[in-house]
Each structure stands twice: as structure tokens, then as C-alpha cells.
Design a protein around this motif. Structure first.
Motif, PDB file in Angstrom:
ATOM      1  N   ASN A  23     -28.025 -46.432 -29.906  1.00 60.09           N
ATOM      2  CA  ASN A  23     -28.581 -45.248 -30.556  1.00 60.09           C
ATOM      3  C   ASN A  23     -29.061 -45.498 -31.987  1.00 60.09           C
ATOM      4  O   ASN A  23     -29.771 -44.670 -32.552  1.00 60.09           O
ATOM      5  CB  ASN A  23     -27.603 -44.074 -30.468  1.00 60.09           C
ATOM      6  N   TYR A  96     -38.530 -39.356 -28.881  1.00 59.75           N
ATOM      7  CA  TYR A  96     -38.876 -38.345 -29.889  1.00 59.75           C
ATOM      8  C   TYR A  96     -38.970 -38.925 -31.300  1.00 59.75           C
ATOM      9  O   TYR A  96     -39.587 -38.333 -32.176  1.00 59.75           O
ATOM     10  CB  TYR A  96     -37.965 -37.113 -29.839  1.00 59.75           C
ATOM     11  N   ASP A 125     -36.018 -28.043 -30.960  1.00 61.07           N
ATOM     12  CA  ASP A 125     -36.472 -27.063 -31.962  1.00 61.07           C
ATOM     13  C   ASP A 125     -36.141 -27.494 -33.396  1.00 61.07           C
ATOM     14  O   ASP A 125     -36.908 -27.223 -34.323  1.00 61.07           O
ATOM     15  CB  ASP A 125     -35.849 -25.681 -31.673  1.00 61.07           C
ATOM     16  N   GLN A 126     -35.016 -28.177 -33.599  1.00 58.58           N
ATOM     17  CA  GLN A 126     -34.646 -28.570 -34.970  1.00 58.58           C
ATOM     18  C   GLN A 126     -35.520 -29.720 -35.483  1.00 58.58           C
ATOM     19  O   GLN A 126     -35.778 -29.827 -36.676  1.00 58.58           O
ATOM     20  CB  GLN A 126     -33.162 -28.954 -35.044  1.00 58.58           C
ATOM     21  N   SER A 164     -27.471 -32.194 -35.478  1.00 60.77           N
ATOM     22  CA  SER A 164     -28.189 -32.959 -34.455  1.00 60.77           C
ATOM     23  C   SER A 164     -28.501 -34.364 -34.960  1.00 60.77           C
ATOM     24  O   SER A 164     -29.105 -34.532 -36.031  1.00 60.77           O
ATOM     25  CB  SER A 164     -29.488 -32.228 -34.118  1.00 60.77           C
ATOM     26  N   VAL A 165     -28.090 -35.356 -34.168  1.00 59.64           N
ATOM     27  CA  VAL A 165     -28.382 -36.757 -34.500  1.00 59.64           C
ATOM     28  C   VAL A 165     -29.899 -36.956 -34.553  1.00 59.64           C
ATOM     29  O   VAL A 165     -30.459 -37.463 -35.523  1.00 59.64           O
ATOM     30  CB  VAL A 165     -27.764 -37.689 -33.430  1.00 59.64           C
ATOM     31  N   GLY A 166     -30.560 -36.527 -33.471  1.00 58.38           N
ATOM     32  CA  GLY A 166     -31.995 -36.781 -33.361  1.00 58.38           C
ATOM     33  C   GLY A 166     -32.793 -36.064 -34.442  1.00 58.38           C
ATOM     34  O   GLY A 166     -33.697 -36.650 -35.050  1.00 58.38           O
ATOM     35  N   ASP A 307     -20.003 -38.899 -26.094  1.00 57.84           N
ATOM     36  CA  ASP A 307     -20.384 -40.044 -25.261  1.00 57.84           C
ATOM     37  C   ASP A 307     -19.188 -40.873 -24.803  1.00 57.84           C
ATOM     38  O   ASP A 307     -19.359 -41.868 -24.097  1.00 57.84           O
ATOM     39  CB  ASP A 307     -21.384 -40.942 -26.013  1.00 57.84           C
ATOM     40  N   ILE A 329     -20.593 -30.318 -27.158  1.00 59.44           N
ATOM     41  CA  ILE A 329     -21.950 -30.725 -27.551  1.00 59.44           C
ATOM     42  C   ILE A 329     -22.952 -30.417 -26.437  1.00 59.44           C
ATOM     43  O   ILE A 329     -23.986 -29.818 -26.668  1.00 59.44           O
ATOM     44  CB  ILE A 329     -22.016 -32.243 -27.876  1.00 59.44           C
ATOM     45  N   TRP A 330     -22.638 -30.845 -25.202  1.00 61.52           N
ATOM     46  CA  TRP A 330     -23.573 -30.680 -24.077  1.00 61.52           C
ATOM     47  C   TRP A 330     -23.026 -29.668 -23.083  1.00 61.52           C
ATOM     48  O   TRP A 330     -21.831 -29.647 -22.800  1.00 61.52           O
ATOM     49  CB  TRP A 330     -23.828 -32.027 -23.378  1.00 61.52           C
ATOM     50  N   ARG A 373     -23.023 -42.505 -19.537  1.00 63.50           N
ATOM     51  CA  ARG A 373     -21.576 -42.630 -19.842  1.00 63.50           C
ATOM     52  C   ARG A 373     -20.720 -42.286 -18.626  1.00 63.50           C
ATOM     53  O   ARG A 373     -19.641 -42.845 -18.442  1.00 63.50           O
ATOM     54  CB  ARG A 373     -21.210 -41.740 -21.033  1.00 63.50           C
TER      55      ARG A 373
HETATM   56  N1  EPU Z   1     -29.805 -29.446 -30.405  1.00 64.52           N
HETATM   57  C1  EPU Z   1     -30.529 -28.295 -30.564  1.00 64.52           C
HETATM   58  N2  EPU Z   1     -31.795 -28.396 -31.077  1.00 64.52           N
HETATM   59  C2  EPU Z   1     -32.344 -29.585 -31.414  1.00 64.52           C
HETATM   60  C3  EPU Z   1     -31.587 -30.765 -31.223  1.00 64.52           C
HETATM   61  C4  EPU Z   1     -30.314 -30.661 -30.725  1.00 64.52           C
HETATM   62  O1  EPU Z   1     -30.055 -27.196 -30.286  1.00 64.52           O
HETATM   63  O2  EPU Z   1     -33.491 -29.616 -31.873  1.00 64.52           O
HETATM   64  C5  EPU Z   1     -28.418 -29.353 -29.871  1.00 64.52           C
HETATM   65  C6  EPU Z   1     -28.268 -30.057 -28.528  1.00 64.52           C
HETATM   66  O3  EPU Z   1     -28.621 -29.220 -27.467  1.00 64.52           O
HETATM   67  C7  EPU Z   1     -26.791 -30.431 -28.539  1.00 64.52           C
HETATM   68  C8  EPU Z   1     -26.508 -30.705 -30.030  1.00 64.52           C
HETATM   69  O4  EPU Z   1     -27.573 -30.074 -30.756  1.00 64.52           O
HETATM   70  O5  EPU Z   1     -26.034 -29.336 -28.142  1.00 64.52           O
HETATM   71  C9  EPU Z   1     -26.447 -32.158 -30.434  1.00 64.52           C
HETATM   72  O6  EPU Z   1     -27.614 -32.820 -29.968  1.00 64.52           O
HETATM   73  P1  EPU Z   1     -28.199 -34.109 -30.738  1.00 64.52           P
HETATM   74  O7  EPU Z   1     -29.553 -33.757 -31.215  1.00 64.52           O
HETATM   75  O8  EPU Z   1     -27.205 -34.590 -31.724  1.00 64.52           O
HETATM   76  O9  EPU Z   1     -28.342 -35.138 -29.545  1.00 64.52           O
HETATM   77  P2  EPU Z   1     -29.453 -36.201 -29.346  1.00 64.52           P
HETATM   78  O10 EPU Z   1     -29.977 -36.688 -30.660  1.00 64.52           O
HETATM   79  O11 EPU Z   1     -30.454 -35.740 -28.345  1.00 64.52           O
HETATM   80  C10 EPU Z   1     -27.864 -38.247 -29.477  1.00 64.52           C
HETATM   81  C11 EPU Z   1     -27.539 -39.404 -28.576  1.00 64.52           C
HETATM   82  C12 EPU Z   1     -26.718 -38.929 -27.382  1.00 64.52           C
HETATM   83  C13 EPU Z   1     -25.452 -38.224 -27.872  1.00 64.52           C
HETATM   84  C14 EPU Z   1     -25.807 -37.113 -28.867  1.00 64.52           C
HETATM   85  C15 EPU Z   1     -24.590 -36.472 -29.507  1.00 64.52           C
HETATM   86  C16 EPU Z   1     -29.454 -40.773 -28.957  1.00 64.52           C
HETATM   87  C17 EPU Z   1     -30.703 -41.378 -28.423  1.00 64.52           C
HETATM   88  N3  EPU Z   1     -28.770 -40.005 -28.128  1.00 64.52           N
HETATM   89  O12 EPU Z   1     -28.633 -37.352 -28.661  1.00 64.52           O
HETATM   90  O13 EPU Z   1     -26.338 -40.110 -26.717  1.00 64.52           O
HETATM   91  O14 EPU Z   1     -24.756 -37.673 -26.789  1.00 64.52           O
HETATM   92  O15 EPU Z   1     -26.647 -37.641 -29.921  1.00 64.52           O
HETATM   93  O16 EPU Z   1     -23.854 -37.425 -30.202  1.00 64.52           O
HETATM   94  O17 EPU Z   1     -29.070 -41.032 -30.079  1.00 64.52           O
HETATM   95  C18 EPU Z   1     -25.818 -41.497 -24.920  1.00 64.52           C
HETATM   96  O18 EPU Z   1     -25.978 -42.464 -25.685  1.00 64.52           O
HETATM   97  O19 EPU Z   1     -25.303 -41.591 -23.785  1.00 64.52           O
HETATM   98  C19 EPU Z   1     -26.257 -40.172 -25.357  1.00 64.52           C
HETATM   99  C20 EPU Z   1     -26.485 -39.172 -24.521  1.00 64.52           C
END
Ligand code: EPU
Length: 427
Positions: A23, A96, A125-126, A164-166, A307, A329-330, A373
Motif C-alpha cells: 500500500n 485512484y 467522495d473525499q 481515509s488512507v486513499g 486488513d 472500516i468496511w 486478506r
Molecule cells: N471512505 C469514504 N470516502 C472516501 C474514501 C473512503 O467514505 O472518499 C471511507 C471508506 O468507505 C471506508 C473508510 O473511509 O469506510 C476508509 O477507507 P480508506 O479510504 O482509508 O481505504 P482505501 O484507501 O480505499 C486503503 C487500503 C486498504 C485498507 C484501507 C483501510 C490501499 C490501496 N488500500 O484503502 O487495503 O483496507 O486503506 O486501512 O491502500 C488491502 O490491502 O487488502 C486493503 C484493502
């Protein structure tokens, strides 16, 4: 069809080397697009998500020199397109990050809506909010995201509604070459967020506060080439082997990891009755008794990582008592519980909570990997189960674990990788 066959039970013993963090790597590769020059990256994991990213970068004009399976030089001197093909970007989630990085370089960017593991709704959205705050216009239609800007992006305050990480990383990427100061609040603090900021700073970006609740990015006009950057070790791969060692009542030295990143997992393993010894860049996990029951609630870092919950559930399947996992989280991360039930686990999931009553034994069965996972959890269950466990749908696992079959074999597991009924031992 590809599958893993795990012949259990076994006791894992020995040493295993952890690969670079998926990640972090999936954000650092697109981050290289911000510099019109070369970036030399080391400790890049050799996994299918990364190979897909190389393909995307090459389709945009990157010249990639593959020095070894974990080391590349990416030359982005001449990027000739910011339109990424639907086939390439729709395959995985981390595509993204191309929005944030390409917006630093181009006025118009087009990618498809990201794919990835099915864990329930995965809104962006974020991310969109962050780009718009900096002056970009975003339109989502027909499965594509169109990002445009008429001038250089302008720094602005950004308050994320969810951690949000992303979105945190995308906000950093788009603010790096913006004019002026961007302060991002309520950010993710995961080790990979910090690694991306460190990588960008090594190119001359001005990012402060990564790893805290607030990140300040002072925009710069250009970045410099990177002569060498080594990606951090993968926290979740480390945790997966730590849990596998405990589940199999083994004794494993997990090498090339950062013990500080493992604290939430280490704490739960100790609560379960494992012995965990930390060294500078390795962790030894051993266990010699039935696990005690415990409960987990997944949280953003430094809380217990979502994860890691499927892998950790295998300890609970065999614990003395009843444990609980609350997923915060999910919304849909318990599909794997039906697979574990096929192996004899006493597990029931309702909404975002799973209740697990420990049983004496698991039994091998044909099981499916519902996501990355969950797939790792199926392998761990197979290691401790009596008989053969056939894990299918393993493309998910190969997206994120480098040489997983070889690494478990090296610890004494009897595991085979089978493609179209042709057996490949993983020595
Ligand atoms: N969320 C929103 N709006 C957004 C973005 C996120 O509501 O614009 C919500 C999501 O629905 C969720 C929460 O915020 O409920 C956290 O989501 P996050 O954006 O942090 O997740 P992500 O960036 O899409 C990354 C990892 C995931 C990991 C999550 C949480 C990457 C590529 N993926 O996803 O990793 O589960 O953070 O730590 O970095 C994995 O590696 O198996 C994996 C799924």
C-alpha cells in the motif's frame, strides 16, 4: 484454474523475510509521475498489483528499467498521456492515485472508477472533495473520472470527513505541486501514508506532519530525481506471518519488518497467549498453548488494522472461549466466515460483528478466497487444519503477497501452487 493446496496440520518454524509494503508502493509508483526525471526504487514488492501499475505507467510513456524483481528505475521524463485505459485502471483500487499525481502535471486527466477487493461500498467522495478544494473540476460519468484544471492548483485547507488512507495520499499528491499552502486535517496516519510523504520529500516536496492528525504541504514548482528510495516493509504481510506462527503453535523469526508498526497486532497476540520478542528490524513469535479468547475492533492506525482481522480470526476459531470482531472500516468484510464454517469453525457474522466460539480443531475443505486478506486467512486456516484445504480464487492473494507459497514452504508448510491441475511445489 489457479489454486493453493495446503496439507495440514503443520507447525511453522524458521525465518521469513518480509517484502516491501504494497500500500506504500501502489502510491509511490504514481507519485513518480510528479517528477520529469528518474526515480530509483528499491524494496518494491513483486506482486500483481505492482506489475499492473508498471503496465499503466508504461502506457503513459514511462520508461522502466527492471534491475531486479524488487528494484526498478522509472524514467518519467516524457509522459505523453493522462488518459489511462479503462482495462488497466478498473482492475484495482489504487489506480485512484493517478488522479492526484497526474493532476500535478496535466490539465486534463481521465481514469476509470477504481476496482479492487469487494469490501462493500468504496466511495471516493473525499478524494474528489480534496481535488475540488485545490481548484480542480471533477466529473464522474460512464464509469470514468474526469479531472480538469484551468490553471495551477492552489493550496487550500482540506478537512476530510472520514479518516481515509486513499484521500489523504491523493490530497498530498495533488497539493505537492500546487501554489501555496495546503493543510489537510483528520488525515490517515498509516505507515504507508508516512512513507509516501517521505518519498515525496526525498524529491524536494515540502510535506510536514505525516503520521499526525494534520499534514501541511507547501507547494513547490518542481521536484528532483530520486537516486535511491527504499520502500518500507509491509505491515500486513508481517502481521500475517506473525499470526500464522501463533496459530500453528510455531516459532518464527519475521525479518525485515518495523516492530513499531506492529504494535496493535503484537498486543493482541500477547493477549491471546503468544510470546512476542521485538528486535531492531525483526520480530519473533512463538506459541505453545491454546489461544485465549480476545476481542478486536478495527480502527484506523494506530488502531487494529482492518486488513489483519480475517487472519486474526483463525486464532479465535481455535481459542478457549468466545471472541468477537467488530469491523468499523468496511461494511462487508465477513464473507470469509462462511468459508471457515466449512472447515468446522463455530463462527457467525451479523452486519459488522462476528462472534467466534473456539473449537478444538479445523478440518481441511475446499474454500474460496473472497478478497486479498480473506485469502491469506484461508491459507492460515489450512496450515492448522487436519487434512487438505484447497484455496481457490487466489488471484486476490497474488495481488498483495510476494512469493507467499515459497515463504510458507520455507517455514515448513506443505503448500502447493496448482495451475490447471499442474502441481508446482513452492520450494
Ligand atoms: N471512505 C469514504 N470516502 C472516501 C474514501 C473512503 O467514505 O472518499 C471511507 C471508506 O468507505 C471506508 C473508510 O473511509 O469506510 C476508509 O477507507 P480508506 O479510504 O482509508 O481505504 P482505501 O484507501 O480505499 C486503503 C487500503 C486498504 C485498507 C484501507 C483501510 C490501499 C490501496 N488500500 O484503502 O487495503 O483496507 O486503506 O486501512 O491502500 C488491502 O490491502 O487488502 C486493503 C484493502
Amino acid at each position: 484454474m489457479e489454486k493453493f493446496i495446503v496439507r495440514g496440520p503443520c507447525t511453522l518454524k524458521g525465518e521469513v523475510n518480509i517484502s516491501g509494503a504494497k500500500n506504500a508502493a501502489v502510491a509511490i509508483l504514481p507519485a513518480t509521475l510528479l517528477v520529469r526525471g528518474k526515480c530509483h526504487l528499491e524494496n518494491v514488492p513483486d506482486i500483481s498489483d505492482i506489475r499492473a501499475y508498471y503496465e499503466i505507467l508504461e502506457s503513459l510513456g514511462s520508461k522502466i528499467t527492471y534491475i531486479s524483481k524488487n528494484e526498478v528505475i522509472i524514467d518519467n521524463s516524457e509522459i505523453n498521456s493522462a488518459i489511462v485505459s479503462y482495462e488497466l485502471t478498473s482492475k484495482f483500487r489504487a489506480s485512484y492515485y493517478l488522479l492526484g499525481s497526474l493532476l500535478g502535471r496535466f490539465d486534463k486527466v481521465q481514469i476509470s472508477l477504481p476496482g479492487g477487493c469487494n469490501l462493500g461500498a468504496r466511495p471516493i467522495d473525499q478524494h474528489i472533495k480534496a481535488f475540488e478544494k485545490l481548484g480542480a473540476t471533477i466529473e464522474v460519468k460512464s464509469g470514468n473520472v474526469y479531472a480538469t484544471r484551468t490553471e495551477r492548483l492552489k493550496g487550500a485547507p482540506i478537512f476530510l470527513d472520514v479518516v481515509s488512507v486513499g484521500a489523504t495520499i491523493n490530497a498530498i499528491l495533488s497539493a505537492t505541486l500546487a501554489e501555496g499552502i495546503t493543510v489537510i486535517e483528520n488525515v490517515a496516519k498509516e505507515p504507508h501514508v508516512v512513507d509516501v510523504a517521505n518519498f515525496l520529500n526525498s524529491m524536494g516536496a515540502k510535506i510536514k506532519g505525516a503520521g499526525t492528525d494534520s499534514i501541511k504541504v507547501t507547494g513547490v514548482t518542481s521536484l528532483e530525481q530520486v537516486s535511491s528510495y527504499s520502500i518500507i516493509p509491509d505491515q500486513i504481510e508481517t502481521g500475517t506471518f506473525m499470526v500464522a506462527a501463533a496459530v500453528t503453535k510455531g516459532d518464527v523469526l519475521v525479518k525485515n519488518c518495523i516492530p513499531k508498526h506492529m504494535e496493535p497486532i503484537t498486543a493482541k497476540l500477547i493477549e491471546a497467549g503468544a510470546t512476542v520478542e521485538e528486535f531492531e528490524s525483526s520480530i519473533r513469535v512463538s506459541m505453545n498453548k491454546r489461544p485465549s479468547s480476545f476481542s478486536i475492533k478495527t480502527m484506523p492506525y494506530p488502531g487494529f488494522p482492518t486488513d489483519m482481522q480475517p487472519q486474526m480470526s483463525i486464532l479465535l476459531c481455535l481459542c478457549d472461549g468466545t471472541g468477537m470482531i467488530v469491523e468499523s472500516i468496511w461494511e462487508s468484510r465477513f464473507l470469509y466466515t462462511d468459508e471457515l464454517a466449512k472447515m468446522g469453525a463455530d463462527i457467525s457474522a451479523h452486519g459488522t460483528t462476528a462472534i467466534i466460539k473456539g473449537v478444538d480443531k479445523l478440518y481441511g475443505a475446499p474454500v474460496k478466497s473472497h478478497d486479498l486478506r480473506a485469502g491469506a486467512a484461508m491459507i492460515i486456516a489450512g496450515l492448522v487444519a487436519e487434512g487438505d484445504t484447497e484455496v481457490t480464487n487466489i488471484a486476490h492473494i497474488l495481488r498483495g503477497y510476494e512469493d507467499i507459497c515459497q515463504k510458507f514452504s520455507g517455514l515448513g508448510a506443505n503448500i502447493e501452487y496448482v495451475v490447471d491441475d499442474e502441481v508446482n511445489t513452492c520450494d
